[in-house]
Every structure is written in C-alpha cells, then in structure tokens.
Design an enzyme around this catalytic site. Structure first.
Site, PDB file in Angstrom:
ATOM      1  N   SER A  41       0.788  -1.146  -0.114  1.00  0.00           N
ATOM      2  CA  SER A  41      -0.026  -0.042  -0.001  1.00  0.00           C
ATOM      3  C   SER A  41       1.160   1.355   0.123  1.00  0.00           C
ATOM      4  O   SER A  41       2.017   1.074   0.237  1.00  0.00           O
ATOM      5  CB  SER A  41      -0.967   0.103   1.343  1.00  0.00           C
ATOM      6  OG  SER A  41      -0.226   0.252   2.417  1.00  0.00           O
ATOM      7  N   ILE A  48      -8.785  -9.329   1.891  1.00  0.00           N
ATOM      8  CA  ILE A  48     -10.022  -9.777   2.129  1.00  0.00           C
ATOM      9  C   ILE A  48     -11.121  -8.807   1.637  1.00  0.00           C
ATOM     10  O   ILE A  48     -12.287  -8.887   1.157  1.00  0.00           O
ATOM     11  CB  ILE A  48     -10.547 -10.371   3.198  1.00  0.00           C
ATOM     12  CG1 ILE A  48      -9.457 -11.760   3.310  1.00  0.00           C
ATOM     13  CG2 ILE A  48     -11.957 -10.884   3.665  1.00  0.00           C
ATOM     14  CD1 ILE A  48      -9.670 -12.636   4.841  1.00  0.00           C
ATOM     15  N   GLU A  49     -11.130  -7.553   2.352  1.00  0.00           N
ATOM     16  CA  GLU A  49     -11.943  -6.595   2.418  1.00  0.00           C
ATOM     17  C   GLU A  49     -12.364  -6.045   0.903  1.00  0.00           C
ATOM     18  O   GLU A  49     -13.528  -5.478   0.923  1.00  0.00           O
ATOM     19  CB  GLU A  49     -11.830  -5.440   3.321  1.00  0.00           C
ATOM     20  CG  GLU A  49     -11.800  -5.533   4.972  1.00  0.00           C
ATOM     21  CD  GLU A  49     -10.372  -6.226   5.275  1.00  0.00           C
ATOM     22  OE1 GLU A  49      -9.378  -6.480   4.611  1.00  0.00           O
ATOM     23  OE2 GLU A  49     -10.340  -6.103   6.543  1.00  0.00           O
ATOM     24  N   THR A 105      10.949  -7.744 -10.925  1.00  0.00           N
ATOM     25  CA  THR A 105       9.577  -7.702 -11.439  1.00  0.00           C
ATOM     26  C   THR A 105       8.612  -8.767 -10.819  1.00  0.00           C
ATOM     27  O   THR A 105       7.352  -8.887 -11.081  1.00  0.00           O
ATOM     28  CB  THR A 105       9.400  -8.014 -12.901  1.00  0.00           C
ATOM     29  OG1 THR A 105       9.886  -9.414 -13.121  1.00  0.00           O
ATOM     30  CG2 THR A 105      10.622  -6.808 -13.517  1.00  0.00           C
ATOM     31  N   LYS A 106       9.084  -9.841 -10.094  1.00  0.00           N
ATOM     32  CA  LYS A 106       8.349 -10.911  -9.565  1.00  0.00           C
ATOM     33  C   LYS A 106       6.958 -10.555  -8.665  1.00  0.00           C
ATOM     34  O   LYS A 106       6.034 -10.703  -8.839  1.00  0.00           O
ATOM     35  CB  LYS A 106       8.952 -11.975  -8.712  1.00  0.00           C
ATOM     36  CG  LYS A 106       8.418 -13.355  -8.599  1.00  0.00           C
ATOM     37  CD  LYS A 106       8.380 -14.002  -9.858  1.00  0.00           C
ATOM     38  CE  LYS A 106       9.434 -14.782 -10.220  1.00  0.00           C
ATOM     39  NZ  LYS A 106       9.699 -15.406 -11.670  1.00  0.00           N
ATOM     40  N   LYS A 134      10.135  -7.313 -20.142  1.00  0.00           N
ATOM     41  CA  LYS A 134      10.064  -8.509 -19.060  1.00  0.00           C
ATOM     42  C   LYS A 134       8.576  -8.418 -18.496  1.00  0.00           C
ATOM     43  O   LYS A 134       7.876  -9.077 -18.452  1.00  0.00           O
ATOM     44  CB  LYS A 134      11.223  -8.336 -18.429  1.00  0.00           C
ATOM     45  CG  LYS A 134      11.051  -9.724 -17.680  1.00  0.00           C
ATOM     46  CD  LYS A 134      12.308  -9.893 -16.590  1.00  0.00           C
ATOM     47  CE  LYS A 134      12.364 -10.908 -15.618  1.00  0.00           C
ATOM     48  NZ  LYS A 134      13.331 -10.856 -14.787  1.00  0.00           N
ATOM     49  N   CYS A 155      -8.758  25.941  13.331  1.00  0.00           N
ATOM     50  CA  CYS A 155      -9.425  25.372  14.087  1.00  0.00           C
ATOM     51  C   CYS A 155      -9.179  25.188  15.729  1.00  0.00           C
ATOM     52  O   CYS A 155      -9.320  26.245  16.366  1.00  0.00           O
ATOM     53  CB  CYS A 155      -9.683  24.002  13.232  1.00  0.00           C
ATOM     54  SG  CYS A 155     -11.579  23.612  13.655  1.00  0.00           S
ATOM     55  N   HIS A 212     -11.090  25.487   8.108  1.00  0.00           N
ATOM     56  CA  HIS A 212      -9.940  24.682   7.697  1.00  0.00           C
ATOM     57  C   HIS A 212      -9.679  25.155   6.363  1.00  0.00           C
ATOM     58  O   HIS A 212      -9.966  24.679   5.375  1.00  0.00           O
ATOM     59  CB  HIS A 212     -10.351  23.469   7.660  1.00  0.00           C
ATOM     60  CG  HIS A 212     -10.150  22.592   8.942  1.00  0.00           C
ATOM     61  ND1 HIS A 212      -9.244  22.281   9.498  1.00  0.00           N
ATOM     62  CD2 HIS A 212     -11.363  22.399   9.911  1.00  0.00           C
ATOM     63  CE1 HIS A 212      -9.331  21.842  10.474  1.00  0.00           C
ATOM     64  NE2 HIS A 212     -10.446  21.753  11.010  1.00  0.00           N
ATOM     65  N   GLU A 256      -7.141  25.050   4.651  1.00  0.00           N
ATOM     66  CA  GLU A 256      -6.119  24.386   3.642  1.00  0.00           C
ATOM     67  C   GLU A 256      -6.618  23.479   2.777  1.00  0.00           C
ATOM     68  O   GLU A 256      -6.299  22.932   1.739  1.00  0.00           O
ATOM     69  CB  GLU A 256      -5.279  23.270   4.623  1.00  0.00           C
ATOM     70  CG  GLU A 256      -6.114  22.191   5.349  1.00  0.00           C
ATOM     71  CD  GLU A 256      -6.698  22.553   6.618  1.00  0.00           C
ATOM     72  OE1 GLU A 256      -7.081  24.041   6.764  1.00  0.00           O
ATOM     73  OE2 GLU A 256      -7.070  21.796   7.643  1.00  0.00           O
TER      74      GLU A 256
HETATM   75  N1  GLN Z   1     -11.596  19.720  18.699  1.00  0.00           N
HETATM   76  C1  GLN Z   1     -12.042  20.903  18.251  1.00  0.00           C
HETATM   77  C2  GLN Z   1     -13.641  21.178  18.134  1.00  0.00           C
HETATM   78  O1  GLN Z   1     -14.339  20.011  17.721  1.00  0.00           O
HETATM   79  C3  GLN Z   1     -11.279  21.549  17.060  1.00  0.00           C
HETATM   80  C4  GLN Z   1     -11.706  20.669  15.924  1.00  0.00           C
HETATM   81  C5  GLN Z   1     -10.584  20.679  14.714  1.00  0.00           C
HETATM   82  O2  GLN Z   1      -9.350  21.470  14.998  1.00  0.00           O
HETATM   83  N2  GLN Z   1     -11.057  20.521  13.421  1.00  0.00           N
HETATM   84  O3  GLN Z   1     -14.410  22.045  17.985  1.00  0.00           O
END
Ligand code: GLN
Length: 533
Positions: A14, A150-151, A190-191, A225, A382, A507, A509
C-alpha cells in the site's frame, strides 16, 4: 453519451500513490478538454473516516457540502481544481448500512442478502451515481487497499462485473505496482508485480496498464519483461519514478504517453495539451530561490499524512513566493512553557493546525505564547484558534485556567464552548461541517489577504468561541477579523499589533491549489519570509 471508466487498483504494497496517479491522469484528461469525475472506494468497515484516529488513516478531507472523506479526495480536488462531492467517498460500511436499512424496511422482498448480487449491485449503483453527477466523459474510480485484501474483494468483483457489462473500449484498468530494487544484486525485481497481476487476473481483471513505482529508471529490457509476463502492451508499462514533488507526476505520466494512450483507447480525437503553466509551477516548487522554516506544532506529527492538506497548502504558498517551505515537525506533547525556546527559536513562522482532545494542548498553548510574545508570524487553524484564545485570555487578561470545555469541563473561564445545537449528539457525522460564509472586517490581515468582503470556507468542529464572553475577550489587543453573517459566530481572530497573527475557526487548507494558494496561507508564508532571520 455515458461516461467511460478508468479503474485504479494497487498491488504489492500500500502507499504507492494510487490517489496521486489517478488524480494526475485526471488532470491530464481535463487539460485535454474532457470532463472528469473521480471517486474512491475504501474497503474498511467504518462508515466514513470521521471517527478514525489520524494515526491510522491520515487526514480526514472535508468536502464543500460537509462530508468527512478519504484524504485522496484532497488530491482529486487539488489536481482537477474542482470540488468533489461526498458521493465520491464510498466505504464498505456505507454499502452495508444502506443495504441493511433496505432489508429492515422489507426492500429485499424475501430474498437472501448476499455479497453477489446485493453488495456488488449496491457498489455499482454508487459508482454509476458519480458517473452521472456532472456528466463526466471519464470517471476515475480508485479502489483502496491492495489487491488480495479480504475486504476489497466485493469492490474488485463489482468493477469486474462492470467491465463485462459494457463495451470493452469503455473501461480501462490501471494497476499501480512496485518494482523493488535489490541493492545487493543491483537489480530491479518484477516478480512481486507478476504475482499481483496474477492475483488480479484470478479475480477476473486483466489490467490494461501497469504504472510501475520505482526508485530507478526502467530500461526497455525490464519493461519488455514486465509486459511479456503480465500480458500488457509494452507502451502500457509506465514508469513512475520517485520525484521531488507529487505535482511532477502528471508531467512524468505525460512523458510516458499515458494520457495519449487513454484517449486513443477511448476513441477520443487527439487534442493538443498545454502543460506550460503546470510545468512552470512545478519548476518553482523544485528549485525556489528562498527558504523559510515553519514549525508545525501538533500531536500527530509522527505521521505526516495526518496533516496532508496543510502541508500541500504550505507548498502552494511557497510556490507563490518562490520559496521552499521547510516544515519543522514539532510534537506538541514535548513542548512546555519552559522549553519552547529550544524548539521554536530557529523557525520563521509557527502554525498550530486542527486537532481533537486534550493530549498535547498545553504544548500548543506554549507555542502560541512564544509566537505572540516573540512576534513570530502565527497561523492557527480550528483547534489552533482555540489555543490562541486560551493563551490570550490566560496570559493577557489574567484568566487563570481559561480553557475550552472540550479540554476541561470545569474551567472557570470557558472561553471556547459547545454550541447548544451540538449538545448531546452522537460522535459520528455530527460536527459543524462544510462550507459557511465569513464576513471579513476591513483593514485586517485577513481582509487584505482575501481582497474580498465575504468568503466561504470549510469547517469541521464542534466547539466555538463562547459568545457570552466575547465582549470581555475582545476589549483588549485580540480582535475579531471575521464573523459568520447568519449566526454571528466568530470565524477569525487576529492581533493587529503583531507582524502577522491570524487564527481561523475553519480549515482553509482544503481549498488551496497548486498555482492558486489559499490567501491566508499565501500571506502567512509572505510574513514568515519577511520575518526570516
Ligand atoms: N476539537 C475542536 C472542536 O471540535 C477542533 C476541531 C478541529 O481542529 N478540527 O471544535
């Protein structure tokens, strides 16, 4: 015209980057003018990764409409530069929940519920739903885990059935595999790939393409190969060498001709592709002029995947400033008010990301204190906002023991608290999730960064700045810079008398893209660059 399908499976081990491979191919097809949608089928039994420890599963990616999904959806969004919906993150848990609810409601009309056809049909329905969502030309379906688990068997069976049910030229199977290098004999082996393809074949799937992860160049002899042993055409053995940045992968796949081959297979006309912008962006990431060091202070720092989108957003921001962002991973459990100097004296900026639970929070508060008092650019996300407010009220307002009720239910100053609508809910899938509006206060760092009066950002949290204490908290140097227009919840706090101190409840990001950094990340890196010693 119905969508064509590309199924991406993984072999040998993985973590080979199926998500990045699929997303890179998706980006190349999109750049050729085709509409692409992507999805991930995760074989584990949880309904979603929302309740899973980041040490086990890495980051939880939040979609615009508020679903907690696999981190690969983050790659899909970043490469395709389009929002991906919650329908694109499917787990065994979801499939079974749906099926069992149907059975309890009498919807099986007396039949015995079985993996084939009931589970496989439900999986296929979920795939077809995504393939119709925004009328894509191509739907790329990634199957989590490694072939042979399996999953994952019902998922493999479902996609195998799909390929038998539609015309051959509408389905492509890509197997992402590993060609290990044996140092002692100086050989590529390659196996393992042969065994993995044999396993796939035994499950009814002959791969069309092998994307081979390797540390060394695959010469023609070794490609021949692999091609011969695995019964794929030579031009479908694609080298995917280790590279400097994951954003190089589309360029590498294009060099190997994978996107052209896919278009030919689907019978698409050859359309020119312009990768000049992307190539420039990658160039800036690989060979930047400047460098900054950013401390990322969290409790999951031993597993970098736990902060995937934050790390990518920092890279995007670095690219904008022609700057390499060197992340200093700081374990918040190690930090105290007394030793914080040892860890943070050499960094140019400090970031405290999201998090849950009490472990390591005092270290994060110490990091905020250091950033605030030493005037080091600070970005809180957050839980990072919670830490900033706690630090400020404890040390500037003198509220000893100020805390979040998530971390201390008996705190005398609950500066961060649970909203009434959040009380007493079950844990899974009930946080304040997804995109909400935020009105910006003119003249703030945030307003300058966004250059807009109102923005939309994604959330995933339960606790908020306590409205009952708001007046007192903001009567001094800490200021509100963003507020939710509907519920008047505080979304951003800042300290104006500081080079750059911004903490956000959302967030940011999740919406950052290569070549299009999220504005707050961009300005945080800009400020850190200016602060560079
Ligand atoms: N634990 C905090 C909350 O639930 C902040 C959550 C987070 O940082 N995503 O509000």
């Amino acid at each position: 015209m119905a969508s064509n399908f590309i199924f991406v499976t993984g072999g040998v081990v993985s973590g080979l980057g199926k998500g990045v491979t699929g997303a890179s191919l998706g980006m190349l097809l999109k750049k050729r003018g085709y509409r692409v949608n992507m999805m991930k089928l995760d074989p584990y039994l949880n309904v979603d990764p929302g309740t899973m420890n980041p040490f086990q599963h890495g980051e939880v990616f939040v979609t615009e409409n508020g679903a907690e999904t696999d981190l690969d959806l983050g790659h899909y969004e970043r490469y395709l530069d389009q929002p991906i919906s919650e329908n694109s993150s499917i787990t065994t848990g979801q499939i079974y929940s749906k099926l069992l609810a149907k059975e309890r409601a009498g919807g099986l009309h007396g039949s015995t519920m079985q993996v084939i056809p009931h589970v496989t049909d439900t999986i296929k329905e979920a795939i077809y739903k995504v393939a119709e969502e925004n009328a894509p030309d191509v739907t790329i379906v990634e199957i989590g885990g490694t072939v042979g688990d399996i999953e994952s068997l019902p998922f493999i069976e479902a996609i195998s059935q799909m390929s038998r049910e539609m015309a051959e030229e509408r389905c492509i199977f890509i197997h992402v595999t590993l060609i290990p290098y044996l140092k002692a004999s100086g050989e590529l082996k390659t196996k393992p790939t042969q065994h993995s393809v044999a396993k796939l074949l035994s499950l009814g799937i002959q791969p069309n393409v092998l994307v081979c992860r390797t540390e060394h160049h695959l010469d023609t002899a070794i490609k021949e190969k692999i091609a011969y042993a695995c019964a794929v055409p030579l031009d479908c053995v694609i080298e995917n060498n280790d590279c400097e940045t994951i954003y190089e992968v589309p360029l590498m796949l294009a060099k190997e001709g994978l996107d052209v081959w896919v278009c030919q297979y689907f019978g698409y006309p050859a359309v020119k592709i312009d990768l000049s912008e992307w190539t420039k962006m990658v160039g800036r990431l690989i060979a930047p002029e400047y460098q900054v060091s950013i401390a990322l202070v969290g409790k999951y720092v031993a597993l970098h995947d736990a902060y995937m989108s934050v790390v990518e957003a920092l890279k995007h921001a670095g690219g904008f400033h022609n700057t390499k962002v060197k992340i200093k991973w700081v374990d918040s459990e190690m930090l105290t008010m007394d030793n914080v100097d040892n860890y943070l004296a050499d960094v140019d900026g400090i970031l405290v990301p999201g998090g849950f639970g009490v472990r390591g929070v005092e270290g994060k508060i110490a990091a905020v204190h250091y950033a605030r008092t030493k005037k080091i650019p600070f970005f809180g996300i957050c839980l990072g906002l919670h830490m900033a407010v706690i630090e400020y009220t404890r040390h500037v307002l003198g509220w000893e023991g100020a805390n979040s009720t998530e971390l201390d239910v008996d705190t005398p100053y609950p500066v961060i608290d649970l909203m009434p609508d959040q009380a007493g809910l079950q844990i899974g899938g009930t946080m304040r999730m997804g995109a909400y509006e935020c009105q910006l206060v003119p003249g703030t760092f945030s307003a300058k960064a966004y250059g807009q009066a109102q923005v939309s950002e994604r959330h995933r949290h339960r606790y908020e700045l306590n409205p009952k204490l708001e007046q007192e908290i903001f009567a001094h140097g800490l200021k509100i810079a963003g507020i939710n227009p509907e519920r008047k919840l505080v979304e951003i706090v800042e300290i104006p008398e500081h080079p750059w101190f911004v903490a956000v409840q959302f967030h940011p990001e999740f919406i950052s893209r290569p070549g299009k950094p999220q504005p707050l990340f961009r300005d945080f890196i800009g400020a850190s660059l200016q602060n560079k010693k």
